[in-house]
Write a protein that holds these residues in place. Sequence first.
Motif, PDB file in Angstrom:
ATOM      1  N   HIS A 115      -3.956   2.598  -6.268  1.00  0.00           N
ATOM      2  CA  HIS A 115      -4.403   1.232  -6.012  1.00  0.00           C
ATOM      3  C   HIS A 115      -3.441   0.489  -5.090  1.00  0.00           C
ATOM      4  O   HIS A 115      -2.288   0.878  -4.919  1.00  0.00           O
ATOM      5  CB  HIS A 115      -4.586   0.476  -7.324  1.00  0.00           C
ATOM      6  CG  HIS A 115      -3.306   0.178  -8.039  1.00  0.00           C
ATOM      7  ND1 HIS A 115      -2.605   1.138  -8.739  1.00  0.00           N
ATOM      8  CD2 HIS A 115      -2.593  -0.962  -8.150  1.00  0.00           C
ATOM      9  CE1 HIS A 115      -1.523   0.589  -9.258  1.00  0.00           C
ATOM     10  NE2 HIS A 115      -1.483  -0.683  -8.913  1.00  0.00           N
ATOM     11  N   THR A 116      -3.937  -0.569  -4.506  1.00  0.00           N
ATOM     12  CA  THR A 116      -3.126  -1.468  -3.690  1.00  0.00           C
ATOM     13  C   THR A 116      -2.580  -2.555  -4.595  1.00  0.00           C
ATOM     14  O   THR A 116      -3.274  -3.046  -5.476  1.00  0.00           O
ATOM     15  CB  THR A 116      -3.990  -2.087  -2.573  1.00  0.00           C
ATOM     16  OG1 THR A 116      -4.500  -1.025  -1.757  1.00  0.00           O
ATOM     17  CG2 THR A 116      -3.182  -3.039  -1.714  1.00  0.00           C
ATOM     18  N   TYR A 117      -1.333  -2.928  -4.381  1.00  0.00           N
ATOM     19  CA  TYR A 117      -0.686  -3.945  -5.217  1.00  0.00           C
ATOM     20  C   TYR A 117      -0.632  -5.256  -4.444  1.00  0.00           C
ATOM     21  O   TYR A 117      -0.278  -5.264  -3.268  1.00  0.00           O
ATOM     22  CB  TYR A 117       0.726  -3.488  -5.583  1.00  0.00           C
ATOM     23  CG  TYR A 117       1.393  -4.343  -6.623  1.00  0.00           C
ATOM     24  CD1 TYR A 117       1.263  -4.046  -7.966  1.00  0.00           C
ATOM     25  CD2 TYR A 117       2.151  -5.446  -6.266  1.00  0.00           C
ATOM     26  CE1 TYR A 117       1.867  -4.815  -8.937  1.00  0.00           C
ATOM     27  CE2 TYR A 117       2.758  -6.234  -7.230  1.00  0.00           C
ATOM     28  CZ  TYR A 117       2.618  -5.915  -8.566  1.00  0.00           C
ATOM     29  OH  TYR A 117       3.221  -6.689  -9.510  1.00  0.00           O
TER      30      TYR A 117
ATOM     31  N   ASN B 233       0.839  -1.196   0.000  1.00  0.00           N
ATOM     32  CA  ASN B 233       0.000   0.000   0.000  1.00  0.00           C
ATOM     33  C   ASN B 233       0.868   1.237   0.000  1.00  0.00           C
ATOM     34  O   ASN B 233       1.905   1.275   0.655  1.00  0.00           O
ATOM     35  CB  ASN B 233      -0.885   0.045   1.254  1.00  0.00           C
ATOM     36  CG  ASN B 233      -2.180  -0.674   1.062  1.00  0.00           C
ATOM     37  OD1 ASN B 233      -2.856  -0.479   0.059  1.00  0.00           O
ATOM     38  ND2 ASN B 233      -2.524  -1.516   2.011  1.00  0.00           N
TER      39      ASN B 233
ATOM     40  N   TYR C 278       4.750  -2.014  -9.591  1.00  0.00           N
ATOM     41  CA  TYR C 278       3.781  -1.156  -8.898  1.00  0.00           C
ATOM     42  C   TYR C 278       4.011   0.308  -9.239  1.00  0.00           C
ATOM     43  O   TYR C 278       3.071   1.034  -9.586  1.00  0.00           O
ATOM     44  CB  TYR C 278       3.910  -1.397  -7.392  1.00  0.00           C
ATOM     45  CG  TYR C 278       2.916  -0.667  -6.520  1.00  0.00           C
ATOM     46  CD1 TYR C 278       1.587  -0.531  -6.875  1.00  0.00           C
ATOM     47  CD2 TYR C 278       3.313  -0.137  -5.297  1.00  0.00           C
ATOM     48  CE1 TYR C 278       0.673   0.119  -6.038  1.00  0.00           C
ATOM     49  CE2 TYR C 278       2.411   0.499  -4.461  1.00  0.00           C
ATOM     50  CZ  TYR C 278       1.097   0.629  -4.835  1.00  0.00           C
ATOM     51  OH  TYR C 278       0.211   1.267  -4.003  1.00  0.00           O
TER      52      TYR C 278
END
Length: 126
Positions: free
Chosen positions: A72-74, A63, A103
């Motif tokens: 976005h969260t990876y 995050n 990311y």
Amino acid sequence: MYWALQRMAHAPPTRPCRYNHLVTAPPAHPRLQRVLDQLRLYEHPLLHFDARPQGDGVEVIINFRNPAVPVHTYYFSLHPRDLDHPQFEWEFQRQLFACLHDYLVEMFVRTPQTQRADRARADAEP
């Protein structure tokens, strides 16, 4: 006497209840613990790392800390073969760094390729 008995009936037990002593807690997830132990070795000013179980494997979560723009969260998965590898620590670092690269690249909001696609769409419109 009645009030004392009634108060005792509602008082919390003074010792833990042992009626379920044969039921054991679910086993800990040793692979998850191994990943969490590795993640504790990494500290980044912009990113927060976490992990959670995913079947027999583990899912790592990256995050962005306090983004000014929502990002976005990876997520990436570690399979049991990766988690049980004799060189797990090195393999984990290699995969973590590769995912960090991906990311950060995914965070671009504009690239020459997107500009080219935007121009092509604009040219195609009547």
